[in-house]
Design a protein around this motif. Structure first.
Motif, mmCIF file in Angstrom:
data_model
loop_
_atom_site.group_PDB
_atom_site.id
_atom_site.type_symbol
_atom_site.label_atom_id
_atom_site.label_comp_id
_atom_site.label_asym_id
_atom_site.label_seq_id
_atom_site.Cartn_x
_atom_site.Cartn_y
_atom_site.Cartn_z
ATOM 1 N N GLU A 91 -4.560 -2.678 12.700
ATOM 2 C CA GLU A 91 -3.724 -1.572 12.249
ATOM 3 C C GLU A 91 -4.323 -0.900 11.021
ATOM 4 O OE1 GLU A 91 -0.235 0.911 12.450
ATOM 5 O OE2 GLU A 91 -1.313 -0.354 13.871
ATOM 6 N N VAL A 92 -4.815 -1.724 10.095
ATOM 7 C CA VAL A 92 -5.349 -1.207 8.832
ATOM 8 C C VAL A 92 -6.676 -1.874 8.509
ATOM 9 C CG1 VAL A 92 -4.911 -0.824 6.374
ATOM 10 C CG2 VAL A 92 -2.979 -0.938 7.971
ATOM 11 N N ALA A 93 -7.672 -1.063 8.138
ATOM 12 C CA ALA A 93 -8.956 -1.585 7.662
ATOM 13 C C ALA A 93 -9.135 -1.131 6.215
ATOM 14 C CB ALA A 93 -10.109 -1.074 8.521
ATOM 15 N N GLY A 124 -6.371 9.401 17.447
ATOM 16 C CA GLY A 124 -5.791 9.221 16.121
ATOM 17 C C GLY A 124 -6.204 7.909 15.484
ATOM 18 N N ARG A 125 -7.376 7.412 15.850
ATOM 19 C CA ARG A 125 -7.877 6.145 15.308
ATOM 20 C C ARG A 125 -9.224 6.354 14.620
ATOM 21 N NH1 ARG A 125 -3.434 5.426 16.953
ATOM 22 N NH2 ARG A 125 -2.578 3.567 17.974
ATOM 23 N N TRP A 126 -9.492 5.497 13.654
ATOM 24 C CA TRP A 126 -10.785 5.473 12.986
ATOM 25 C C TRP A 126 -11.666 4.400 13.599
ATOM 26 C CZ3 TRP A 126 -12.663 8.626 9.145
ATOM 27 C CH2 TRP A 126 -11.741 9.485 8.515
ATOM 28 N N TRP A 147 -7.125 3.764 7.490
ATOM 29 C CA TRP A 147 -8.421 3.443 6.886
ATOM 30 C C TRP A 147 -8.322 3.667 5.377
ATOM 31 C CZ3 TRP A 147 -12.834 1.562 5.789
ATOM 32 C CH2 TRP A 147 -13.888 2.288 5.221
ATOM 33 N N ILE A 148 -8.597 2.613 4.581
ATOM 34 C CA ILE A 148 -8.384 2.663 3.137
ATOM 35 C C ILE A 148 -9.676 2.346 2.394
ATOM 36 C CG2 ILE A 148 -7.076 1.732 1.194
ATOM 37 C CD1 ILE A 148 -4.868 0.996 3.251
ATOM 38 N N LEU A 149 -10.096 3.282 1.547
ATOM 39 C CA LEU A 149 -11.288 3.087 0.708
ATOM 40 C C LEU A 149 -10.853 2.465 -0.616
ATOM 41 C CD1 LEU A 149 -13.102 6.469 1.367
ATOM 42 C CD2 LEU A 149 -14.161 4.233 1.644
ATOM 43 N N ASN A 153 -4.826 9.713 7.992
ATOM 44 C CA ASN A 153 -4.639 8.255 7.867
ATOM 45 C C ASN A 153 -5.735 7.601 7.026
ATOM 46 O OD1 ASN A 153 -2.447 8.601 9.487
ATOM 47 N ND2 ASN A 153 -3.214 7.424 11.227
ATOM 48 N N MET A 154 -6.432 8.391 6.206
ATOM 49 C CA MET A 154 -7.412 7.832 5.280
ATOM 50 C C MET A 154 -6.849 7.921 3.870
ATOM 51 S SD MET A 154 -11.384 8.850 4.426
ATOM 52 C CE MET A 154 -11.061 9.981 3.063
#
Length: 525
Positions: free
Chosen positions: A15-17, A123-125, A140-142, A388-389
């Motif tokens: 779900e989340v990276a 809608g996905r990374w 996706w989280i930096l 979503n980033m």
């Protein structure tokens, strides 16, 4: 919880990276868990948690924010031994919190992210690592932070120098400095810590200074046994002490907003320098000629007295070149050396350290193109055309007066709220509107006017072109207020093709970026 397959399975769905396992990535993971989102992965390029505190272990390495403030509000600690913690205590704190919240099973070490591409249709990374792994994620989280790529100077002949060369973030503790002739290049936050520590060991130390730094006294007091007992027995005392630290730090923002007050501080700091440095010529060289706070203010009780030592030389002449055995300055003088230490900080401008990183959003947008003028993001967290980033410690959120951990917590809470909204609206992604980004950048640019950060000096807060992209130019409680709730009107919530009739795979209308020319106009206001 995602059950990670063996390394032979190349594609994994989460779900989340999250990229980065420092303070930001760890906080984000905990906030996700608290929200019931356990299907996440942290991709870390190193072999352990900690980020900059894992890598920076040079002599004297410590934080310049009080220990009780440089920690999470939800995980206060009674173990701090000093007002300002050394690096090893901070690193141990990170490891303790990692264990307390059982985050480690979700971390993939030695997996540096090299590519992140958004799929308009799903809608996905798609996130790829240098280790050959691929992750398909919704969010996706930096969280890599700005202080993880060492900045190494390009000086003629440096690669030909036959002695030891090491960056402060790559300290070689096996190399014996005792009796050596050493040059330290740079006088920033790292150098003012390690220079006083190695000066008594070496035969000769040449400190090469390009710009003098404003250095204020450091509270080196240790916590008494009674204080630590109180912190351990009554956790509320930790919270009260933390808030006292917070408001003490927050009061420092007023000289930043009012350069006249900064000049009052300069007067007293000049007396401090005069008290600690005996030679008037040397004292003048160590006194900055720019407004207090325009560059990062450093803290040390040992920096100035170090230059009273006979074996320490302050060099302000520019370096012309390295020879195989030393350094030649522009006046023609050569200094023989055994070792060169690069206290030259980090590459902070993401346009530089992300140059080879593929980050591609909607309609083929790349971060390199969209940040051509300067890095920017709405609230430092979201960027238009990168659905979503999210970013932690992104553009416009650095601080010059308080703890960055406070900002990280506010950002992590905001990101969780965005993720919840996507689910609540049965959308595939959230994308900040270009006009919201333009408005926010204009507000930040306007707020910078009249502050010490706009007083004319050059610093790592700026791009090479002179645009201040790093600093949050307001109080931290203002940032907390602005991120407490997501302003839904500033975002588009989109369902991908096939789920909602009439919405194209590119996300429909309103996806134009804030281009380089628009950013330039706002930056020049």
């Amino acid at each position: 919880m995602t059950d990670f397959p063996t390394p032979s399975t190349h594609v994994r769905h989460v779900e989340v990276a999250i990229a980065g396992a420092g303070f930001g990535g760890l906080c984000m993971a905990i906030k996700l868990q608290e929200a019931g989102i356990t299907d996440y992965v942290i991709l870390e390029k190193g072999n352990e948690m900690g980020g900059t505190w894992r890598d920076n272990h040079y002599p004297g390495a410590a934080c310049d924010v009080q220990s009780h403030m440089y920690s999470y509000s939800f995980a206060t600690s009674a173990k701090w031994t000093k007002r300002y913690a050394p690096w090893n205590e901070i690193q141990q704190y990170i490891l303790d919190v990692t264990r307390q919240y059982n985050v480690r099973p979700n971390v993939r070490f030695n997996q540096e992210v090299v590519s992140a591409v958004f799929n308009d249709g799903t809608g996905r990374w798609t996130v790829k690592t240098a280790g050959g792994e691929t992750y398909i994620c919704r969010h996706w989280i930096l969280a890599s932070g700005p202080l993880h790529v060492p900045a190494k100077p390009h000086i003629k002949g440096l690669d030909q120098f036959q002695g030891k060369v090491m960056h402060s973030a790559e300290w070689d503790h096996h190399y014996e400095l005792t009796g050596k002739r050493v040059a330290s290049i740079g006088t920033g936050g790292s150098a003012i810590q390690y220079v006083p520590e190695i000066a008594p060991q070496v035969k000769q130390l040449h400190v090469f200074q390009r710009t003098a730094a404003w250095v204020i006294p450091r509270d080196e007091r240790r916590y008494s046994a009674f204080s630590k007992w109180l912190f351990e027995t009554l956790p509320v005392t930790r919270t009260l002490h933390r808030w006292r630290c917070y408001w003490t730090n927050e009061s420092r923002v007023w000289p930043i907003f009012n350069p006249k007050l900064a000049r009052v501080g300069e007067f007293f700091l000049k007396q401090f320098i005069a008290y600690q440095v005996k030679d008037p010529v040397l004292r003048q060289k160590l006194t900055p000629d720019y407004t207090l706070g325009c560059k990062r203010i450093l803290i040390s009780n040992k920096w100035f007295p170090t230059f009273n030592r006979e074996n320490v030389e302050l060099v302000t002449d520019d370096i012309r070149e390295f020879t195989p055995t030393g350094i030649v300055t522009k006046d023609g003088k050569e200094r023989a050396l055994d070792c060169v230490i690069l206290g030259t900080g980090f590459v902070v401008d993401p346009r530089i350290y992300m140059k080879q990183f593929e980050l591609r959003g909607l309609n083929g947008h790349t971060i390199q193109e969209d940040w051509k003028v300067s890095p920017t993001a709405y609230l430092g967290i979201t960027a238009s055309n990168y659905p979503n980033m999210f970013q932690l410690v992104g553009p416009h959120t650095g601080l010059g007066h308080n703890s960055i951990i406070f900002m990280i917590e506010a950002q992590a809470d905001y990101i969780v709220n965005c993720i919840k909204l996507v689910k609540a609206k049965d959308a595939d992604y959230i994308d900040v509107k270009p006009e919201a980004m333009t408005r926010f950048l204009g507000e930040v640019t306007q707020a910078l006017k009249g502050t010490v950060w706009s007083s004319g000096c050059r610093s790592w807060y700026q791009t090479a072109e002179g645009i201040n992209f790093a600093i949050w130019p307001k109080s931290t409680w203002r940032y907390w207020m602005e991120t407490r709730k997501v302003k839904e009107a500033d975002y588009r919530f989109v369902k991908c093709a096939g789920r909602l009739a009439g919405v194209s795979q590119t996300g429909g209308v309103g996806t134009a970026p804030m281009g380089a020319q628009a950013m330039a106009r706002v930056a020049q206001r």
